[in-house]
Design a protein around this motif. Structure first.
Motif, PDB file in Angstrom:
ATOM      1  N   ASP A 129       0.832  -1.204   0.000  1.00 10.86           N
ATOM      2  CA  ASP A 129       0.000   0.000   0.000  1.00 10.86           C
ATOM      3  C   ASP A 129       0.872   1.261   0.000  1.00 10.86           C
ATOM      4  OD1 ASP A 129      -2.305  -1.484   0.011  1.00 10.86           O
ATOM      5  OD2 ASP A 129      -2.647  -1.315   2.174  1.00 10.86           O
ATOM      6  N   ALA A 130       1.971   1.244   0.763  1.00 15.15           N
ATOM      7  CA  ALA A 130       2.874   2.393   0.799  1.00 15.15           C
ATOM      8  C   ALA A 130       3.520   2.626  -0.567  1.00 15.15           C
ATOM      9  CB  ALA A 130       3.948   2.190   1.862  1.00 15.15           C
ATOM     10  N   LEU A 131       3.847   1.543  -1.266  1.00 15.36           N
ATOM     11  CA  LEU A 131       4.431   1.666  -2.594  1.00 15.36           C
ATOM     12  C   LEU A 131       3.402   2.188  -3.589  1.00 15.36           C
ATOM     13  CD1 LEU A 131       6.638  -1.551  -2.760  1.00 15.36           C
ATOM     14  CD2 LEU A 131       7.366   0.799  -2.385  1.00 15.36           C
ATOM     15  N   ASN A 132       2.157   1.825  -3.381  1.00 16.82           N
ATOM     16  CA  ASN A 132       1.101   2.362  -4.239  1.00 16.82           C
ATOM     17  C   ASN A 132       1.004   3.878  -4.103  1.00 16.82           C
ATOM     18  OD1 ASN A 132       0.410  -0.160  -5.214  1.00 16.82           O
ATOM     19  ND2 ASN A 132      -1.185  -0.491  -3.678  1.00 16.82           N
ATOM     20  N   VAL A 133       1.261   4.371  -2.898  1.00 18.75           N
ATOM     21  CA  VAL A 133       1.272   5.815  -2.675  1.00 18.75           C
ATOM     22  C   VAL A 133       2.404   6.460  -3.473  1.00 18.75           C
ATOM     23  CG1 VAL A 133       1.618   7.645  -0.964  1.00 18.75           C
ATOM     24  CG2 VAL A 133       0.179   5.678  -0.415  1.00 18.75           C
ATOM     25  N   LEU A 134       3.584   5.825  -3.459  1.00 16.05           N
ATOM     26  CA  LEU A 134       4.715   6.332  -4.240  1.00 16.05           C
ATOM     27  C   LEU A 134       4.357   6.404  -5.722  1.00 16.05           C
ATOM     28  CD1 LEU A 134       7.958   4.589  -2.884  1.00 16.05           C
ATOM     29  CD2 LEU A 134       7.319   6.996  -2.683  1.00 16.05           C
ATOM     30  N   ARG A 135       3.715   5.351  -6.209  1.00 19.01           N
ATOM     31  CA  ARG A 135       3.342   5.308  -7.622  1.00 19.01           C
ATOM     32  C   ARG A 135       2.303   6.379  -7.937  1.00 19.01           C
ATOM     33  NH1 ARG A 135      -0.484   2.248 -10.098  1.00 19.01           N
ATOM     34  NH2 ARG A 135      -0.744   0.939  -8.253  1.00 19.01           N
ATOM     35  N   ALA A 136       1.339   6.568  -7.035  1.00 19.84           N
ATOM     36  CA  ALA A 136       0.319   7.589  -7.255  1.00 19.84           C
ATOM     37  C   ALA A 136       0.925   8.986  -7.259  1.00 19.84           C
ATOM     38  CB  ALA A 136      -0.761   7.482  -6.171  1.00 19.84           C
ATOM     39  N   GLU A 137       1.882   9.226  -6.372  1.00 21.64           N
ATOM     40  CA  GLU A 137       2.545  10.528  -6.338  1.00 21.64           C
ATOM     41  C   GLU A 137       3.309  10.781  -7.635  1.00 21.64           C
ATOM     42  OE1 GLU A 137       3.311  10.833  -1.487  1.00 21.64           O
ATOM     43  OE2 GLU A 137       4.941  10.256  -2.839  1.00 21.64           O
ATOM     44  N   TYR A 138       3.917   9.724  -8.164  1.00 19.75           N
ATOM     45  CA  TYR A 138       4.646   9.865  -9.429  1.00 19.75           C
ATOM     46  C   TYR A 138       3.667  10.199 -10.558  1.00 19.75           C
ATOM     47  CZ  TYR A 138       7.653   8.740 -13.381  1.00 19.75           C
ATOM     48  OH  TYR A 138       8.360   8.796 -14.571  1.00 19.75           O
ATOM     49  N   GLU A 139       2.555   9.508 -10.605  1.00 19.02           N
ATOM     50  CA  GLU A 139       1.557   9.780 -11.634  1.00 19.02           C
ATOM     51  C   GLU A 139       1.018  11.203 -11.517  1.00 19.02           C
ATOM     52  OE1 GLU A 139      -1.290   6.686 -11.057  1.00 19.02           O
ATOM     53  OE2 GLU A 139      -0.014   5.134 -11.960  1.00 19.02           O
ATOM     54  N   ASP A 140       0.916  11.697 -10.280  1.00 21.21           N
ATOM     55  CA  ASP A 140       0.424  13.061 -10.060  1.00 21.21           C
ATOM     56  C   ASP A 140       1.357  14.117 -10.648  1.00 21.21           C
ATOM     57  OD1 ASP A 140      -1.912  12.293  -8.843  1.00 21.21           O
ATOM     58  OD2 ASP A 140      -1.191  12.593  -6.790  1.00 21.21           O
ATOM     59  N   LEU A 141       2.660  13.790 -10.732  1.00 19.55           N
ATOM     60  CA  LEU A 141       3.590  14.725 -11.367  1.00 19.55           C
ATOM     61  C   LEU A 141       3.163  14.987 -12.811  1.00 19.55           C
ATOM     62  CD1 LEU A 141       7.064  13.308 -10.192  1.00 19.55           C
ATOM     63  CD2 LEU A 141       5.879  15.334  -9.294  1.00 19.55           C
ATOM     64  N   PHE A 142       2.811  13.917 -13.518  1.00 15.42           N
ATOM     65  CA  PHE A 142       2.378  14.052 -14.908  1.00 15.42           C
ATOM     66  C   PHE A 142       1.026  14.756 -14.979  1.00 15.42           C
ATOM     67  CE2 PHE A 142       5.681  10.965 -15.349  1.00 15.42           C
ATOM     68  CZ  PHE A 142       6.157  11.104 -16.637  1.00 15.42           C
ATOM     69  N   LEU A 143       0.128  14.412 -14.071  1.00 15.60           N
ATOM     70  CA  LEU A 143      -1.189  15.041 -14.070  1.00 15.60           C
ATOM     71  C   LEU A 143      -1.075  16.552 -13.899  1.00 15.60           C
ATOM     72  CD1 LEU A 143      -4.270  15.032 -13.961  1.00 15.60           C
ATOM     73  CD2 LEU A 143      -4.113  14.433 -11.530  1.00 15.60           C
ATOM     74  N   GLN A 144      -0.249  16.990 -12.961  1.00 15.00           N
ATOM     75  CA  GLN A 144      -0.119  18.420 -12.709  1.00 15.00           C
ATOM     76  C   GLN A 144       0.472  19.150 -13.912  1.00 15.00           C
ATOM     77  OE1 GLN A 144      -1.337  20.264 -10.045  1.00 15.00           O
ATOM     78  NE2 GLN A 144      -0.857  21.829 -11.580  1.00 15.00           N
ATOM     79  N   VAL A 145       1.440  18.533 -14.578  1.00 10.52           N
ATOM     80  CA  VAL A 145       2.059  19.183 -15.733  1.00 10.52           C
ATOM     81  C   VAL A 145       1.082  19.220 -16.906  1.00 10.52           C
ATOM     82  CG1 VAL A 145       3.936  19.027 -17.424  1.00 10.52           C
ATOM     83  CG2 VAL A 145       4.415  18.705 -14.993  1.00 10.52           C
ATOM     84  N   VAL A 146       0.272  18.181 -17.047  1.00 11.19           N
ATOM     85  CA  VAL A 146      -0.775  18.220 -18.074  1.00 11.19           C
ATOM     86  C   VAL A 146      -1.737  19.371 -17.788  1.00 11.19           C
ATOM     87  CG1 VAL A 146      -2.795  17.018 -19.003  1.00 11.19           C
ATOM     88  CG2 VAL A 146      -0.651  15.778 -18.694  1.00 11.19           C
ATOM     89  N   LYS A 147      -2.126  19.522 -16.529  1.00  5.66           N
ATOM     90  CA  LYS A 147      -3.011  20.639 -16.153  1.00  5.66           C
ATOM     91  C   LYS A 147      -2.349  21.980 -16.457  1.00  5.66           C
ATOM     92  CE  LYS A 147      -5.583  18.350 -12.425  1.00  5.66           C
ATOM     93  NZ  LYS A 147      -5.855  18.322 -10.956  1.00  5.66           N
ATOM     94  N   ASP A 148      -1.047  22.076 -16.161  1.00  5.20           N
ATOM     95  CA  ASP A 148      -0.324  23.315 -16.446  1.00  5.20           C
ATOM     96  C   ASP A 148      -0.331  23.616 -17.939  1.00  5.20           C
ATOM     97  OD1 ASP A 148       0.240  23.523 -13.746  1.00  5.20           O
ATOM     98  OD2 ASP A 148       2.313  22.806 -13.925  1.00  5.20           O
ATOM     99  N   GLY A 149      -0.132  22.574 -18.738  1.00  3.71           N
ATOM    100  CA  GLY A 149      -0.105  22.768 -20.183  1.00  3.71           C
ATOM    101  C   GLY A 149      -1.448  23.176 -20.740  1.00  3.71           C
ATOM    102  N   ILE A 150      -2.519  22.631 -20.174  1.00  9.65           N
ATOM    103  CA  ILE A 150      -3.862  23.035 -20.597  1.00  9.65           C
ATOM    104  C   ILE A 150      -4.112  24.490 -20.209  1.00  9.65           C
ATOM    105  CG2 ILE A 150      -6.324  22.646 -20.210  1.00  9.65           C
ATOM    106  CD1 ILE A 150      -5.626  19.653 -19.820  1.00  9.65           C
TER     107      ILE A 150
END
Length: 210
Positions: A129-150
């Motif tokens: 579960d803790a590793l899933n949090v790490l993976r989710a945080e990594y995915e959020d990096l891409f999500l935030q940059v996509v939002k920035d680009g939009i």
């Protein structure tokens, strides 16, 4: 002496993780501890000295894979530039990491598929579960940059969540067909990564010109 012993222990653990990642990639979770020990040129006793079980080795390899790719990609997410420029840089570095650390990416994908396992002990479930949090945080990096680009008008006004998930799935799918060729240079890998990102990210760009 204690420092030297610590360095040697870290080196031994890293050799075990590298060998285990390759074994998990080739054989899946059914790989035996004996196979990992043989790859390292060690005894099972040494393996169990550093890790309590095969699943604990798997968890450590999963964590190493996630932390390594994040360390390489996160600076690009936080760098100056438009959302479009940062997304291209992040995606390219993600693919470069995948191609140079292919076995660890397979471990992470195996971890995603292991989520429904009922054989996990409570401490192993907690660690996963803790590793899933790490993976989710990594995915959020891409999500935030996509939002920035939009927001800055350099990416199409699409659903950011859908775009980020589709993008990462497409980039990660490279590990299904990529095989490192002996003698392949870093420049050749970079050229391939650029081509892949041009195709995958291209659908998000507001216009086809970089």
């Amino acid at each position: 002496m204690a420092v030297t012993d610590g360095v040697e222990a870290d080196n031994a653990k890293r050799r075990i993780l590298d060998a285990a990642a390759e074994a998990f990639m080739e054989q899946g979770f059914g790989v035996a501890i004996d196979d990992i020990a043989d790859s390292v040129g060690a005894t099972k006793g040494l393996i169990y000295y550093h890790f309590r079980s095969k699943f604990d080795i798997f968890l450590a390899a999963y964590e190493h894979g996630m932390r390594t790719v994040r360390e390489q990609v996160e600076p690009m997410a936080q760098a100056p530039g438009s959302g479009r420029e940062r997304l291209i840089a992040m995606s390219t570095q993600h693919v470069m990491n995948l191609m140079t650390n292919l076995a660890y990416h397979h471990v992470v994908h195996l971890g995603v598929r292991e989520q429904s396992s009922t054989a996990l002990k409570p401490r192993q479930r907690k660690a996963l579960d803790a590793l899933n949090v790490l993976r989710a945080e990594y995915e959020d990096l891409f999500l935030q940059v996509v939002k920035d680009g939009i927001a800055d008008g350099t990416l199409r006004p699409v659903r950011a969540n859908l775009a980020a998930r589709t993008l990462l799935c497409s980039l990660n799918a490279v590990d299904m067909w990529f095989h490192r060729i002996e003698g392949q240079s870093s420049d050749e890998l970079r050229q391939l990564a650029d081509e892949i990102v041009d195709i995958v990210v291209g659908g998000l760009l507001l216009d086809p010109v970089r």
